[in-house]
Design a protein around this motif. Structure first.
Motif, PDB file in Angstrom:
ATOM      1  N   ASN A 216       0.805  -1.220   0.000  1.00  0.00           N
ATOM      2  CA  ASN A 216       0.000   0.000   0.000  1.00  0.00           C
ATOM      3  C   ASN A 216       0.838   1.270   0.000  1.00  0.00           C
ATOM      4  OD1 ASN A 216      -2.234  -1.602   0.034  1.00  0.00           O
ATOM      5  ND2 ASN A 216      -2.696  -1.315   2.195  1.00  0.00           N
ATOM      6  N   ALA A 217       1.841   1.327   0.881  1.00  0.00           N
ATOM      7  CA  ALA A 217       2.612   2.567   1.006  1.00  0.00           C
ATOM      8  C   ALA A 217       3.322   2.913  -0.298  1.00  0.00           C
ATOM      9  CB  ALA A 217       3.618   2.446   2.152  1.00  0.00           C
ATOM     10  N   LEU A 218       3.935   1.911  -0.916  1.00  0.00           N
ATOM     11  CA  LEU A 218       4.652   2.183  -2.160  1.00  0.00           C
ATOM     12  C   LEU A 218       3.684   2.550  -3.284  1.00  0.00           C
ATOM     13  CD1 LEU A 218       7.427  -0.566  -2.086  1.00  0.00           C
ATOM     14  CD2 LEU A 218       7.622   1.852  -1.516  1.00  0.00           C
ATOM     15  N   GLY A 219       2.537   1.890  -3.318  1.00  0.00           N
ATOM     16  CA  GLY A 219       1.536   2.248  -4.315  1.00  0.00           C
ATOM     17  C   GLY A 219       1.029   3.665  -4.125  1.00  0.00           C
ATOM     18  N   LEU A 220       0.802   4.060  -2.878  1.00  0.00           N
ATOM     19  CA  LEU A 220       0.334   5.422  -2.605  1.00  0.00           C
ATOM     20  C   LEU A 220       1.405   6.450  -2.937  1.00  0.00           C
ATOM     21  CD1 LEU A 220      -1.549   4.838   0.767  1.00  0.00           C
ATOM     22  CD2 LEU A 220      -2.571   5.467  -1.428  1.00  0.00           C
ATOM     23  N   CYS A 221       2.654   6.149  -2.614  1.00  0.00           N
ATOM     24  CA  CYS A 221       3.738   7.074  -2.971  1.00  0.00           C
ATOM     25  C   CYS A 221       3.792   7.268  -4.479  1.00  0.00           C
ATOM     26  CB  CYS A 221       5.074   6.542  -2.456  1.00  0.00           C
ATOM     27  SG  CYS A 221       5.302   6.667  -0.659  1.00  0.00           S
ATOM     28  N   ALA A 222       3.614   6.175  -5.226  1.00  0.00           N
ATOM     29  CA  ALA A 222       3.635   6.275  -6.681  1.00  0.00           C
ATOM     30  C   ALA A 222       2.463   7.094  -7.189  1.00  0.00           C
ATOM     31  CB  ALA A 222       3.625   4.880  -7.299  1.00  0.00           C
ATOM     32  N   LEU A 223       1.283   6.918  -6.594  1.00  0.00           N
ATOM     33  CA  LEU A 223       0.116   7.700  -7.009  1.00  0.00           C
ATOM     34  C   LEU A 223       0.345   9.186  -6.740  1.00  0.00           C
ATOM     35  CD1 LEU A 223      -3.613   6.911  -6.621  1.00  0.00           C
ATOM     36  CD2 LEU A 223      -2.766   9.084  -5.736  1.00  0.00           C
ATOM     37  N   VAL A 224       0.884   9.511  -5.579  1.00  0.00           N
ATOM     38  CA  VAL A 224       1.159  10.908  -5.247  1.00  0.00           C
ATOM     39  C   VAL A 224       2.121  11.512  -6.263  1.00  0.00           C
ATOM     40  CG1 VAL A 224       2.283  12.422  -3.558  1.00  0.00           C
ATOM     41  CG2 VAL A 224       0.663  10.684  -2.784  1.00  0.00           C
TER      42      VAL A 224
END
Length: 422
Positions: A216-224
């Motif tokens: 989740n964290a890496l996916g959210l960082c990528a989305l940001v």
């Protein structure tokens, strides 16, 4: 100044997606402007319009390789009876002819080169033949033919790009053509990301017998990042109040803290309780949607918090619906993309929906008749990340929606927009 907290909802009361989004967005405003160099502006959003500092082209210029002439001199020219003109010089890009074209004269000219004084047209080289002293023109042309007038593209002082535009590669080229080396853009949002859970390990780390890899964290960082923000990954907090509280302090100075996991009501969902103990006013606690029911939003001091659910697809879908609009608003854009709503034809039937708004993961394709088609995945479990990665859209379904037959046209929400558009 942030607005005052809204009245607290009942812990188990579900609110609609629209109401949750309205409450969340009301806490934010566009970030201040900063000045950046043109090469660093791709994907940024203009805080002020871009205005041309020069006229383009700054002079009358040739649109073709050929000969600069006075149109009156060749009014009778034909392929069978060409008009002979005296060759007096050459004009090329960066090297203008310094003299003037008089009666019976012509200047060799190349695309983009300044049109000499006295000339009013260009004849393509394919319609001419020349030696060292003479050019024979085999076609009559009107005044202005194959000439780009000064200011043909834009004039000094003209607005080239409006305030509120996310800059594409084409925009960067246009600003450069207007001789604008610096741009005023909204500051990029700083978003802190905090994953929670004893079961979470970072990719590549040894896994315990009951652990899973953090996605989740890496996916959210990528989305940001894809949406133009700056992501700060705070790591993984353990399932203790002290760990959650200590690691959340890393969000100081950021515009938003996003947590993943710990937003539900289970014994180990601690984020909600830790926030309540520290005076965070929760304005959103439960949303009537699938996936993503366990979502919360609140504020403490100068930092807002968006708590997303822990299941990876739930995290991804709620980030699209709630985090993406916040990122757009902070950068001076409308929260929702202003493109026309997209609709596609169902390839399979949909059953009736229940009381929660649903977001089906799906893929788009062009049908044999050219009409866009959409195919929802047969499996919609919120833990299937492999299918979510294949999805290029969501099919939003209202609460209590009736069944839809195959062939029906439905709204779709693309998952493909971002900051780095060409």
């Amino acid at each position: 100044m942030l607005p005052p907290p809204l009245p607290q909802p009942e812990p188990d009361a579900m609110i609609s997606v629209a109401e949750a989004r309205a409450r969340i967005l009301s806490a934010f405003a566009p970030l201040p402007a900063e000045t950046v160099a043109l090469p660093d502006a791709l994907g940024r959003v203009l805080a002020e319009p871009v205005v041309a500092r020069l006229t383009q082209p700054p002079f009358h210029a040739a649109a073709m390789d050929g000969w600069a002439v006075r149109s009156a001199d060749i009014a009778a020219a034909t392929a069978e009876s060409p008009v002979a003109l005296r060759r007096i010089g050459e004009s090329s890009a960066g090297h203008a002819f310094g003299g003037s074209v008089g009666p019976g004269e012509a200047v060799r000219i190349f695309t983009g080169a300044p049109l000499p004084d006295g000339a009013d047209a260009v004849v393509m080289q394919e319609d001419c033949s020349a030696d060292d002293t003479t050019v024979r023109i085999g076609r009559a042309v009107a005044a202005g033919r194959f000439v780009r007038q000064a200011g043909f593209d834009f004039a000094q002082g003209q607005e080239l790009l409006p305030k509120g535009r996310r800059l594409t590669a084409r925009d960067i080229a246009l600003a450069a053509g207007g001789n604008v080396p610096w741009l005023s853009v909204h500051r990029r949002p700083r978003i802190a990301i905090l994953a929670t859970g004893d079961e979470i390990a970072l990719p590549g780390d040894p896994l315990g017998p009951s652990q899973i890899v953090s996605t989740n964290a890496l996916g959210l960082c990528a989305l940001v990042t894809a949406q133009g923000g700056l992501a700060h990954n705070l790591g993984v907090a353990k399932d203790t109040p002290d760990s959650v509280a200590a690691m959340a302090k890393g969000a100081v100075g950021c515009d938003l803290l996003v947590t993943t996991g710990g937003a539900a009501h289970g014994d180990y969902d601690l984020v909600r309780d830790v926030l309540a103990d520290r005076g965070v006013a929760l304005e959103v606690q439960t949303v009537a949607m699938r996936p993503g029911k366990a979502l919360m939003f609140g504020r403490a001091g100068g930092v807002s918090l968006l708590g997303l659910p822990g299941n990876p697809v739930s995290t991804g879908v709620t980030a699209v619906l709630f985090l993406r609009p916040v990122l757009r608003l902070l950068q001076g854009l409308p929260p929702e993309d202003d493109r026309p709503p997209l609709r596609a034809r169902l390839t399979t039937a949909l059953k009736a929906n229940d009381r929660r708004e649903e977001y089906l993961r799906a893929t788009l394709a062009a049908g044999p008749d050219g009409v866009l088609t959409v195919t929802p995945f047969a499996r919609q479990d919120s833990a299937i990340t492999s299918l979510y990665a294949q999805a290029d859209c969501l099919i939003p379904r209202p609460p209590n929606a009736d069944p839809e037959p195959a062939g029906a046209m439905v709204a779709v929400l693309p998952l493909t927009d971002g900051a780095l558009s060409i």
